[in-house]
Scaffold this active site. Structure first.
Site, PDB file in Angstrom:
ATOM      1  N   ASP A  29       1.162  -0.891   0.305  1.00 15.36           N
ATOM      2  CA  ASP A  29       0.405  -0.011   0.226  1.00 15.36           C
ATOM      3  C   ASP A  29       0.711   1.026  -0.351  1.00 15.36           C
ATOM      4  OD1 ASP A  29      -3.298   0.146   1.028  1.00 15.36           O
ATOM      5  OD2 ASP A  29      -1.658   2.193   1.001  1.00 15.36           O
ATOM      6  N   ILE A  30       0.576   2.524  -0.967  1.00 14.78           N
ATOM      7  CA  ILE A  30       1.290   3.502  -1.011  1.00 14.78           C
ATOM      8  C   ILE A  30       1.137   4.440  -0.166  1.00 14.78           C
ATOM      9  CG2 ILE A  30       0.015   4.719  -1.792  1.00 14.78           C
ATOM     10  CD1 ILE A  30       1.415   5.153  -4.076  1.00 14.78           C
ATOM     11  N   ASN A  86     -13.176  -2.900   2.775  1.00 15.43           N
ATOM     12  CA  ASN A  86     -14.180  -2.210   2.386  1.00 15.43           C
ATOM     13  C   ASN A  86     -14.762  -1.664   1.501  1.00 15.43           C
ATOM     14  OD1 ASN A  86     -12.218  -1.007   4.278  1.00 15.43           O
ATOM     15  ND2 ASN A  86     -10.751   0.798   3.435  1.00 15.43           N
ATOM     16  N   GLU A  94     -12.198   3.244  -1.430  1.00 16.65           N
ATOM     17  CA  GLU A  94     -12.210   4.605  -2.224  1.00 16.65           C
ATOM     18  C   GLU A  94     -10.944   4.184  -3.662  1.00 16.65           C
ATOM     19  OE1 GLU A  94      -8.686   6.885   0.512  1.00 16.65           O
ATOM     20  OE2 GLU A  94      -9.451   7.226   1.782  1.00 16.65           O
ATOM     21  N   VAL A  95     -10.737   3.152  -3.854  1.00 18.65           N
ATOM     22  CA  VAL A  95     -10.536   2.424  -4.814  1.00 18.65           C
ATOM     23  C   VAL A  95     -11.603   1.520  -5.246  1.00 18.65           C
ATOM     24  CG1 VAL A  95      -8.630   1.219  -6.494  1.00 18.65           C
ATOM     25  CG2 VAL A  95      -7.850   2.840  -4.835  1.00 18.65           C
ATOM     26  N   HIS A  99      -9.921  -5.427  -3.245  1.00 20.20           N
ATOM     27  CA  HIS A  99      -9.020  -6.398  -2.815  1.00 20.20           C
ATOM     28  C   HIS A  99      -9.235  -6.038  -0.919  1.00 20.20           C
ATOM     29  CE1 HIS A  99      -9.580  -1.367  -2.152  1.00 20.20           C
ATOM     30  NE2 HIS A  99      -8.544  -1.273  -1.414  1.00 20.20           N
ATOM     31  N   HIS A 101      -7.037  -5.478   1.838  1.00 22.91           N
ATOM     32  CA  HIS A 101      -5.867  -5.167   2.734  1.00 22.91           C
ATOM     33  C   HIS A 101      -5.222  -6.199   3.955  1.00 22.91           C
ATOM     34  CE1 HIS A 101      -6.685  -0.726   2.041  1.00 22.91           C
ATOM     35  NE2 HIS A 101      -7.731  -1.540   1.818  1.00 22.91           N
TER      36      HIS A 101
HETATM   37  P1  5GP Z   1      -9.832   1.541  -0.117  1.00 26.10           P
HETATM   38  O1  5GP Z   1     -10.175   2.490   1.161  1.00 26.10           O
HETATM   39  O2  5GP Z   1     -10.055   1.652  -1.652  1.00 26.10           O
HETATM   40  O3  5GP Z   1     -10.414   0.452   0.694  1.00 26.10           O
HETATM   41  O4  5GP Z   1      -7.845   1.418   0.006  1.00 26.10           O
HETATM   42  C1  5GP Z   1      -7.150   2.242  -0.922  1.00 26.10           C
HETATM   43  C2  5GP Z   1      -5.750   1.917  -1.049  1.00 26.10           C
HETATM   44  O5  5GP Z   1      -5.426   1.791  -1.435  1.00 26.10           O
HETATM   45  C3  5GP Z   1      -5.532   3.247   0.024  1.00 26.10           C
HETATM   46  O6  5GP Z   1      -5.108   1.970   2.009  1.00 26.10           O
HETATM   47  C4  5GP Z   1      -4.442   3.566  -0.332  1.00 26.10           C
HETATM   48  O7  5GP Z   1      -3.628   3.557   0.208  1.00 26.10           O
HETATM   49  C5  5GP Z   1      -3.789   2.769  -1.690  1.00 26.10           C
HETATM   50  N1  5GP Z   1      -3.641   3.108  -2.657  1.00 26.10           N
HETATM   51  C6  5GP Z   1      -3.990   3.754  -3.843  1.00 26.10           C
HETATM   52  N2  5GP Z   1      -3.778   4.517  -4.862  1.00 26.10           N
HETATM   53  C7  5GP Z   1      -2.915   3.493  -5.021  1.00 26.10           C
HETATM   54  C8  5GP Z   1      -1.727   3.768  -5.767  1.00 26.10           C
HETATM   55  O8  5GP Z   1      -1.454   3.717  -6.460  1.00 26.10           O
HETATM   56  N3  5GP Z   1      -0.657   2.454  -5.770  1.00 26.10           N
HETATM   57  C9  5GP Z   1      -0.765   2.086  -4.369  1.00 26.10           C
HETATM   58  N4  5GP Z   1       0.648   1.245  -4.143  1.00 26.10           N
HETATM   59  N5  5GP Z   1      -1.428   1.414  -3.629  1.00 26.10           N
HETATM   60  C10 5GP Z   1      -2.644   2.669  -3.619  1.00 26.10           C
END
Ligand code: 5GP
Ligand code: ZN
Length: 107
Positions: A29-30, A86, A94-95, A99, A101
């Protein structure tokens, strides 16, 4: 399709990849929220867990096994870790590419 995780899977944008198999890609995760914070991402674009169909059963099982493998590879199997999915905006997603975590490591 303008999906950041699809772009990472196609290697159009870089990521710190931990492992890859037929079904999924795992990368760091970034913006890590734990010392080890991985994302297990199925190669197939599925927006959310709500969009997983009955015939995605194999994929659903494989991504869970991949999470376990990735945790082992990153050395957090024995110390322990947690998985999080999520779902939807209200669930903090957010994405919009499914996925898992994987979070662990000593804090
Ligand atoms: P969500 O909130 O959708 O469950 O989690 C999305 C996750 O993707 C977040 O923890 C965020 O830090 C990670 N993320 C978003 N954009 C990128 C990216 O371009 N590269 C990587 N490695 N992680 C990302
Ligand atoms: Zn995608």
């Amino acid at each position: 399709m303008d999906c950041i995780f699809c772009k990472i899977i196609k290697k159009e944008i870089p990521a710190d990849t931990v492992l890859e198999n037929e079904h999924a890609v795992v990368f760091k995760d970034i913006n890590p929220k734990a010392p080890v914070h991985l994302l297990v991402v199925p190669r197939k674009h599925i927006a959310t867990l709500n969009d997983v169909k009955e015939n995605d059963e194999e994929l659903a099982g494989k991504i869970l096994l991949t999470a376990k493998e990735a945790a082992k590879k990153e050395g957090i199997s024995e110390s322990g870790y947690r998985l999080q999915i999520n779902v939807g905006e209200g669930g903090g997603q957010e994405v919009f590419h499914l996925h898992i975590h994987v979070m662990g490591g000593s804090e």
